[in-house]
Design a protein around this motif. Structure first.
Motif, PDB file in Angstrom:
ATOM      1  N   UNK A 210       0.545  -1.031   0.059  1.00 17.66           N
ATOM      2  CA  UNK A 210      -0.094   0.074   0.048  1.00 17.66           C
ATOM      3  C   UNK A 210       0.683   1.251   0.025  1.00 17.66           C
ATOM      4  N   UNK A 211       2.019   1.227   0.614  1.00 16.73           N
ATOM      5  CA  UNK A 211       2.521   2.643   1.049  1.00 16.73           C
ATOM      6  C   UNK A 211       3.868   2.711   0.388  1.00 16.73           C
ATOM      7  N   UNK A 238      -2.282   6.815  -5.258  1.00 14.28           N
ATOM      8  CA  UNK A 238      -1.751   6.889  -6.780  1.00 14.28           C
ATOM      9  C   UNK A 238      -1.073   8.261  -7.101  1.00 14.28           C
ATOM     10  N   UNK A 239      -1.570   9.373  -6.397  1.00 15.79           N
ATOM     11  CA  UNK A 239      -1.026  10.648  -6.720  1.00 15.79           C
ATOM     12  C   UNK A 239       0.453  10.605  -6.195  1.00 15.79           C
ATOM     13  N   UNK A 240       1.170   9.764  -5.590  1.00 15.56           N
ATOM     14  CA  UNK A 240       2.507   9.612  -5.250  1.00 15.56           C
ATOM     15  C   UNK A 240       3.339   8.808  -6.146  1.00 15.56           C
ATOM     16  N   UNK A 245       8.237   6.803  -9.062  1.00 16.29           N
ATOM     17  CA  UNK A 245       8.839   6.190 -10.160  1.00 16.29           C
ATOM     18  C   UNK A 245      10.040   6.882 -10.727  1.00 16.29           C
ATOM     19  N   UNK A 246       9.842   8.243 -10.482  1.00 18.58           N
ATOM     20  CA  UNK A 246      10.905   9.413 -10.928  1.00 18.58           C
ATOM     21  C   UNK A 246      12.065   9.430  -9.721  1.00 18.58           C
ATOM     22  N   UNK A 247      11.898   8.681  -8.643  1.00 15.06           N
ATOM     23  CA  UNK A 247      12.991   8.781  -7.971  1.00 15.06           C
ATOM     24  C   UNK A 247      12.982   9.951  -6.790  1.00 15.06           C
ATOM     25  N   UNK A 248      11.739  10.608  -6.829  1.00 13.11           N
ATOM     26  CA  UNK A 248      11.802  12.053  -6.175  1.00 13.11           C
ATOM     27  C   UNK A 248      11.104  11.629  -4.770  1.00 13.11           C
ATOM     28  N   UNK A 249      11.900  12.628  -3.715  1.00 10.76           N
ATOM     29  CA  UNK A 249      11.503  12.458  -2.408  1.00 10.76           C
ATOM     30  C   UNK A 249      10.132  13.322  -2.253  1.00 10.76           C
ATOM     31  N   UNK A 250       9.666  13.998  -3.218  1.00  9.32           N
ATOM     32  CA  UNK A 250       8.470  15.091  -3.000  1.00  9.32           C
ATOM     33  C   UNK A 250       7.341  14.446  -3.342  1.00  9.32           C
ATOM     34  N   UNK A 251       6.749  13.604  -2.414  1.00 16.70           N
ATOM     35  CA  UNK A 251       5.419  12.832  -2.847  1.00 16.70           C
ATOM     36  C   UNK A 251       4.493  13.591  -2.804  1.00 16.70           C
ATOM     37  N   UNK A 252       4.285  14.725  -2.702  1.00 18.56           N
ATOM     38  CA  UNK A 252       3.088  15.610  -2.553  1.00 18.56           C
ATOM     39  C   UNK A 252       2.312  15.508  -3.827  1.00 18.56           C
ATOM     40  N   UNK A 253       0.785  15.440  -3.755  1.00 20.27           N
ATOM     41  CA  UNK A 253      -0.118  15.082  -5.025  1.00 20.27           C
ATOM     42  C   UNK A 253       0.170  16.424  -5.974  1.00 20.27           C
ATOM     43  N   UNK A 254       0.296  16.025  -7.238  1.00 21.66           N
ATOM     44  CA  UNK A 254       0.503  16.986  -8.419  1.00 21.66           C
ATOM     45  C   UNK A 254      -0.841  17.487  -9.011  1.00 21.66           C
ATOM     46  N   UNK A 255      -2.090  16.617  -8.388  1.00 23.59           N
ATOM     47  CA  UNK A 255      -3.190  17.363  -8.948  1.00 23.59           C
ATOM     48  C   UNK A 255      -4.303  17.651  -7.511  1.00 23.59           C
TER      49      UNK A 255
END
Length: 334
Positions: A210-211, A238-240, A245-255
């Protein structure tokens, strides 16, 4: 091997229809989306239009087939490629008695040579897309590694390069499909061992994930992760995925939740105009959109209220927004 997304939604029977996939695509632009399992016979009996239709926005999207007849599976795979699917997947993991009665699903793990014949026929039928397999790690209470290792090895020799491993045994008798997702213990180490034994294959793991922390942990051992029930019950997760997949630490929603809900209303209106689809049939996939948010319960009650079926989708949207706002108002002091 063609690069494939490291995260995918699972083929959930009676759940992951084209409406759900359209909704999930609004939340993740990069995840691989799977159809629910579609019986090869349904496609070959002339019902391809109803079973294979999807939205162009869904790409990349994989068609999962259920069956055990090489010729019928080949024809179904060919139809899937002609319709524009990006992958054809063979189900060797569903434990339901309905599937077993048709001699396919998880019971096929007992017949790796037959599955290899099916795969070869499907591979010969398509030209530019991969044919993959989703399977369990064993059957009933037999937890020996040799069975799943030999199953994967036989299919790899037949040319299959991608395996999605549901890390539970399938109990063919005595458990319902729901219980089969909960009672047989998760043994992720079996999927990890498969990757060690077959390093050139793409191995994804599925089951109970899940996480973000869990996803990253699995990526240390296998190539990909497939997520099912969490995508249904808590779709906002799913917004994270794209950031992961990009390897980013910023998992804040983009929508934005409100924008996603409005996009679904517009989709409902198109579906009603083009296919006479009730908004009610679409709305069920998004009932988890506001999971954990204040006012979610009242909002969900509006979108699932069968008494509003005859109302236009935009009117139901207005009522849902009204209910949400009412629940989010601060409570006055006494």
């Amino acid at each position: 091997m063609q690069q494939r997304p490291r995260l995918a939604t699972a083929p959930l029977l009676d759940v992951s229809d084209r409406h759900a996939r359209y909704f999930w695509r609004l939340l993740s632009k990069r995840a691989l989306l799977y159809t629910e399992m579609i019986n090869m016979g349904a496609i070959m009996r002339g019902a391809a239009e109803s079973h294979l239709r999807y939205n162009a926005e869904e790409h990349p999207v994989a068609l999962q087939l259920g069956g055990s007849d090489p010729a019928l599976l080949a024809g179904s795979a060919r139809a899937g490629e002609q319709w524009g699917y990006d992958e054809i997947n063979l189900n060797c993991g569903c434990p339901s008695e309905r599937v077993q009665s048709g001699a396919f699903g998880a019971c096929l793990m007992r017949e790796p040579v037959l599955v290899a014949d099916c795969l070869k026929a499907m591979q010969d039928a398509v030209h530019a897309i991969p044919v993959t397999v989703k399977h369990r790690i064993g059957l009933d209470k037999d937890e020996s590694y040799a069975m799943v290792r030999d199953f994967v090895g036989t299919l790899a020799d037949a040319g299959c390069q991608v395996f999605i491993v549901h890390a539970r045994n399938a109990w063919l008798k005595g458990l319902s499909p729901k219980e089969n997702r909960e009672i047989p213990p998760l043994r992720y180490e079996v999927a990890y061992q498969l990757k060690r034994d077959f390093p050139d294959l793409h191995i994804s793991v599925n089951g109970g994930i899940a996480h973000a922390e869990q996803i990253r942990a699995h990526w240390e051992h296998v190539d990909g992760v497939m997520i099912g029930r969490e995508a249904w019950h808590n779709p906002w997760s799913l917004t994270s995925w794209d950031a992961l997949m990009e390897g980013s630490e910023d998992l804040r929603p983009r929508v934005d939740r409100d924008a996603v809900e409005l996009a679904m209303v517009e989709y409902m209106e198109r579906e009603a105009a083009q296919h006479d689809t009730w908004w009610y049939a679409v709305a069920r996939c998004m009932l988890g959109l506001r999971h954990g948010q204040r006012g979610a319960r009242r909002w969900r009650q509006v979108w699932s209220d069968h008494r509003l079926k005859s109302e236009p989708a935009r009117e139901v949207y207005r009522l849902a927004q009204q209910a949400l706002a009412a629940d989010q108002l601060p409570v006055s002091g006494t």
